[in-house]
Design a protein around this motif. Structure first.
Motif, PDB file in Angstrom:
ATOM      1  N   PRO A   1       0.799  -1.239   0.000  1.00 10.10           N
ATOM      2  CA  PRO A   1       0.000   0.000   0.000  1.00 10.10           C
ATOM      3  C   PRO A   1       0.833   1.292   0.000  1.00 10.10           C
ATOM      4  N   LYS A   2       2.072   1.240   0.426  1.00  8.27           N
ATOM      5  CA  LYS A   2       2.914   2.444   0.455  1.00  8.27           C
ATOM      6  C   LYS A   2       3.619   2.701  -0.876  1.00  8.27           C
ATOM      7  N   VAL A   3       3.457   1.763  -1.812  1.00  8.73           N
ATOM      8  CA  VAL A   3       4.137   1.862  -3.108  1.00  8.73           C
ATOM      9  C   VAL A   3       3.121   2.159  -4.201  1.00  8.73           C
ATOM     10  N   ALA A   4       3.332   3.286  -4.895  1.00  3.89           N
ATOM     11  CA  ALA A   4       2.411   3.672  -5.964  1.00  3.89           C
ATOM     12  C   ALA A   4       2.693   2.923  -7.258  1.00  3.89           C
ATOM     13  N   LYS A   5       3.966   2.646  -7.536  1.00  5.48           N
ATOM     14  CA  LYS A   5       4.325   2.003  -8.792  1.00  5.48           C
ATOM     15  C   LYS A   5       5.664   1.286  -8.649  1.00  5.48           C
ATOM     16  N   VAL A   6       5.798   0.160  -9.356  1.00  8.12           N
ATOM     17  CA  VAL A   6       7.061  -0.574  -9.425  1.00  8.12           C
ATOM     18  C   VAL A   6       7.521  -0.572 -10.881  1.00  8.12           C
ATOM     19  N   HIS A   7       8.741  -0.131 -11.104  1.00 11.81           N
ATOM     20  CA  HIS A   7       9.301  -0.105 -12.459  1.00 11.81           C
ATOM     21  C   HIS A   7      10.257  -1.283 -12.610  1.00 11.81           C
ATOM     22  N   PHE A   8       9.742  -2.352 -13.216  1.00  9.28           N
ATOM     23  CA  PHE A   8      10.539  -3.566 -13.435  1.00  9.28           C
ATOM     24  C   PHE A   8       9.934  -4.315 -14.614  1.00  9.28           C
ATOM     25  N   PRO A   9      10.670  -4.476 -15.722  1.00 11.81           N
ATOM     26  CA  PRO A   9      10.094  -4.995 -16.959  1.00 11.81           C
ATOM     27  C   PRO A   9       9.568  -6.426 -16.883  1.00 11.81           C
ATOM     28  N   ALA A  10       9.931  -7.185 -15.841  1.00  7.75           N
ATOM     29  CA  ALA A  10       9.465  -8.566 -15.735  1.00  7.75           C
ATOM     30  C   ALA A  10       8.017  -8.656 -15.269  1.00  7.75           C
ATOM     31  N   LEU A  11       7.480  -7.572 -14.734  1.00  8.13           N
ATOM     32  CA  LEU A  11       6.095  -7.584 -14.252  1.00  8.13           C
ATOM     33  C   LEU A  11       5.125  -7.444 -15.426  1.00  8.13           C
ATOM     34  N   GLU A  12       4.045  -8.214 -15.393  1.00  5.03           N
ATOM     35  CA  GLU A  12       3.050  -8.139 -16.464  1.00  5.03           C
ATOM     36  C   GLU A  12       2.387  -6.772 -16.522  1.00  5.03           C
ATOM     37  N   SER A  13       2.404  -6.051 -15.413  1.00  6.60           N
ATOM     38  CA  SER A  13       1.816  -4.716 -15.368  1.00  6.60           C
ATOM     39  C   SER A  13       2.698  -3.658 -16.025  1.00  6.60           C
ATOM     40  N   HIS A  14       3.945  -4.010 -16.320  1.00  2.00           N
ATOM     41  CA  HIS A  14       4.874  -3.049 -16.925  1.00  2.00           C
ATOM     42  C   HIS A  14       4.403  -2.714 -18.341  1.00  2.00           C
ATOM     43  N   PRO A  15       4.420  -1.433 -18.729  1.00  2.00           N
ATOM     44  CA  PRO A  15       3.906  -1.052 -20.057  1.00  2.00           C
ATOM     45  C   PRO A  15       4.653  -1.682 -21.229  1.00  2.00           C
ATOM     46  N   ASP A  16       5.885  -2.140 -20.997  1.00  2.87           N
ATOM     47  CA  ASP A  16       6.667  -2.736 -22.078  1.00  2.87           C
ATOM     48  C   ASP A  16       6.893  -4.236 -21.868  1.00  2.87           C
ATOM     49  N   PHE A  17       6.015  -4.862 -21.137  1.00  4.70           N
ATOM     50  CA  PHE A  17       6.182  -6.284 -20.834  1.00  4.70           C
ATOM     51  C   PHE A  17       6.234  -7.123 -22.115  1.00  4.70           C
ATOM     52  N   VAL A  18       5.363  -6.845 -23.054  1.00  2.41           N
ATOM     53  CA  VAL A  18       5.309  -7.623 -24.305  1.00  2.41           C
ATOM     54  C   VAL A  18       6.590  -7.422 -25.113  1.00  2.41           C
ATOM     55  N   LEU A  19       7.051  -6.177 -25.203  1.00  5.06           N
ATOM     56  CA  LEU A  19       8.314  -5.913 -25.905  1.00  5.06           C
ATOM     57  C   LEU A  19       9.468  -6.620 -25.220  1.00  5.06           C
ATOM     58  N   GLY A  20       9.448  -6.654 -23.899  1.00  9.44           N
ATOM     59  CA  GLY A  20      10.501  -7.335 -23.155  1.00  9.44           C
ATOM     60  C   GLY A  20      10.568  -8.813 -23.477  1.00  9.44           C
ATOM     61  N   LYS A  21       9.431  -9.434 -23.611  1.00  7.05           N
ATOM     62  CA  LYS A  21       9.396 -10.860 -23.950  1.00  7.05           C
ATOM     63  C   LYS A  21      10.002 -11.119 -25.326  1.00  7.05           C
ATOM     64  N   LYS A  22       9.904 -10.150 -26.194  1.00  8.36           N
ATOM     65  CA  LYS A  22      10.445 -10.271 -27.550  1.00  8.36           C
ATOM     66  C   LYS A  22      11.943  -9.947 -27.591  1.00  8.36           C
ATOM     67  N   GLN A  23      12.371  -9.004 -26.753  1.00 11.09           N
ATOM     68  CA  GLN A  23      13.700  -8.409 -26.893  1.00 11.09           C
ATOM     69  C   GLN A  23      14.696  -8.866 -25.835  1.00 11.09           C
ATOM     70  N   LEU A  24      14.208  -9.210 -24.653  1.00  3.60           N
ATOM     71  CA  LEU A  24      15.068  -9.606 -23.546  1.00  3.60           C
ATOM     72  C   LEU A  24      15.046 -11.118 -23.371  1.00  3.60           C
ATOM     73  N   PHE A  25      16.181 -11.669 -22.958  1.00  3.45           N
ATOM     74  CA  PHE A  25      16.262 -13.090 -22.622  1.00  3.45           C
ATOM     75  C   PHE A  25      16.102 -13.320 -21.119  1.00  3.45           C
ATOM     76  N   GLY A  26      16.050 -12.244 -20.354  1.00  3.96           N
ATOM     77  CA  GLY A  26      15.918 -12.361 -18.908  1.00  3.96           C
ATOM     78  C   GLY A  26      15.941 -10.979 -18.288  1.00  3.96           C
ATOM     79  N   TYR A  27      15.929 -10.944 -16.950  1.00  5.69           N
ATOM     80  CA  TYR A  27      15.821  -9.672 -16.232  1.00  5.69           C
ATOM     81  C   TYR A  27      16.850  -9.641 -15.106  1.00  5.69           C
TER      82      TYR A  27
END
Length: 391
Positions: free
Chosen positions: A282-308
């Protein structure tokens, strides 16, 4: 399946590639050539070597057998033609940029990049080299920000502090269509989790002090590119500027690279658990980490990254300097310090001097806290986060 094959290949490169035990009398660890120069039997042989110093051992500022092993490993890992290592990550970035521009040219930076890289670009202004920042990762908006004298597009993907992803294949095509060189700082992902050269990027740079070294005892940088670029860079920005990696640092870096695949898997596992926990806090408004499905670039990450990797940031719901300072000072397992990418967990914030206006201008929340998730027991880290975020 492609990722599994690539990862197995990379593990072999990290552990075995260019070790050449026959050359070094069967030594399981290559020797450290801790010498500044190499002698030759005749003057003519020395002259020949000096005239082709890129391919001969002459002086420590040029080539060295220990350093060369590291460079060949990193070139192979990045699927590049050649690598040169430097005395720091900034030395590698400086060489890459200075090799790419001349007076009157313009550098376009995509979104948030490392603070010291920005300071270098400001410094280059004294030589009439300009720069600008497009605070977007959208390829169309990047295209609109190109100027008639743009010669370099400089990228970090994920971006610094905000961890947005840039479509590297699309941006590299855009750059090539406009005769522009692309440079990427690939330190976050390491060559294991992202291979920008295979996506069309021209030059890759690393701070070897981070994951490649992995033990907080190596200061170094690396630059990987094609032979054409490296031929000009070696004789000018490398030899003349003199920021060569010492053989002692190269030996430590070799040690770090041997365990890189194991360490990166552990960083990834710990970081995903930490990010998932923080996302529901509850104290955290947002988490910036590309492995999370909520990340705006999650789909691109699956295409471009081999891991996190293990580097992420959070935005506190109460986004001000006082709250950021209060939370950071309560950490125990996470140590307060600059840098990242080693075995220990670290915490810091870009809101160092109550500079909230500047952060907002750079599209960052004043409540941003950066977490470098290390290799400790993840339950220890989760408990530390819980107590630091509690009232």
């Amino acid at each position: 399946m492609r990722h599994v094959r690539e990862f197995e290949q990379d593990k072999q490169i990290c552990m075995q590639y260019e070790n050449d035990r026959g050359r070094f009398h069967g030594a399981v660890v290559p020797p450290t050539f801790q010498n500044t120069l190499f002698t030759y039997p005749t003057l003519s042989e020395l002259v020949d070597a000096v005239q082709s110093e890129k391919h001969h051992y002459v002086y420590g500022r040029g080539t060295n057998p220990t350093v060369e092993i590291v460079e060949k490993k990193l070139a192979a890992l990045e699927r590049g033609e050649e690598c040169k290592t430097f005395s720091s990550g900034m030395a590698a970035i400086s060489a890459a940029l200075i090799n790419s521009v001349q007076s009157g040219d313009h550098v376009l930076c995509v979104s948030n990049i490392y603070y010291s890289t920005m300071e270098l670009l400001k410094y280059l202004g004294k030589f009439h080299i300009s720069h600008s920042v497009v605070y977007s990762t959208n390829t169309d908006e990047i295209s609109q920000a190109i100027q008639s004298n743009t010669k370099v597009i400089f990228i970090e993907s994920p971006t610094d502090m905000t961890y947005r992803l840039i479509d590297l294949a699309a941006v590299s095509k855009l750059a090539k269509d406009n005769g522009i060189r692309t440079i990427i700082d690939n330190t976050w992902a390491t060559p294991l989790f992202q291979k920008p050269l295979t996506l069309g990027i021209d030059v890759v740079v690393h701070s070897a002090s981070k994951y490649l070294g992995g033990h907080s005892d190596v200061l170094g940088g690396a630059l990987i590119t094609n032979k054409k670029i490296m031929n000009t860079l070696f004789t000018k920005e490398y030899l003349l500027m003199g920021a060569a990696m010492p053989p002692s640092e190269a030996a430590l870096l070799l040690r770090g690279i041997r365990t890189l695949p194991l360490r990166m898997q552990s960083h990834q596992e710990n970081a995903l658990k930490v990010a998932t926990y923080l996302e529901s806090h509850p104290k955290v408004a947002k988490v910036h980490f590309p492995a999370l499905e909520s990340h705006p670039d999650f789909v691109l990450g699956k295409k471009q990254l081999f891991g996190y990797s293990g580097l992420m940031s959070i935005e506190l719901a109460e986004a001000n300097y006082h709250q950021v300072e209060k939370v950071i000072n309560k950490f125990k397992a996470f140590k307060i310090g600059v840098s990242w990418g080693s075995f220990e967990s670290l915490v810091i914030t870009p809101n160092l001097k109550n500079n909230e206006g500047k952060l907002i201008k750079e599209h960052m929340s004043p409540g941003t806290i950066r977490l470098a998730v290390g290799l400790e027991d993840v339950n220890v880290l989760l408990r530390d986060l819980d107590q630091a975020l509690s009232d």
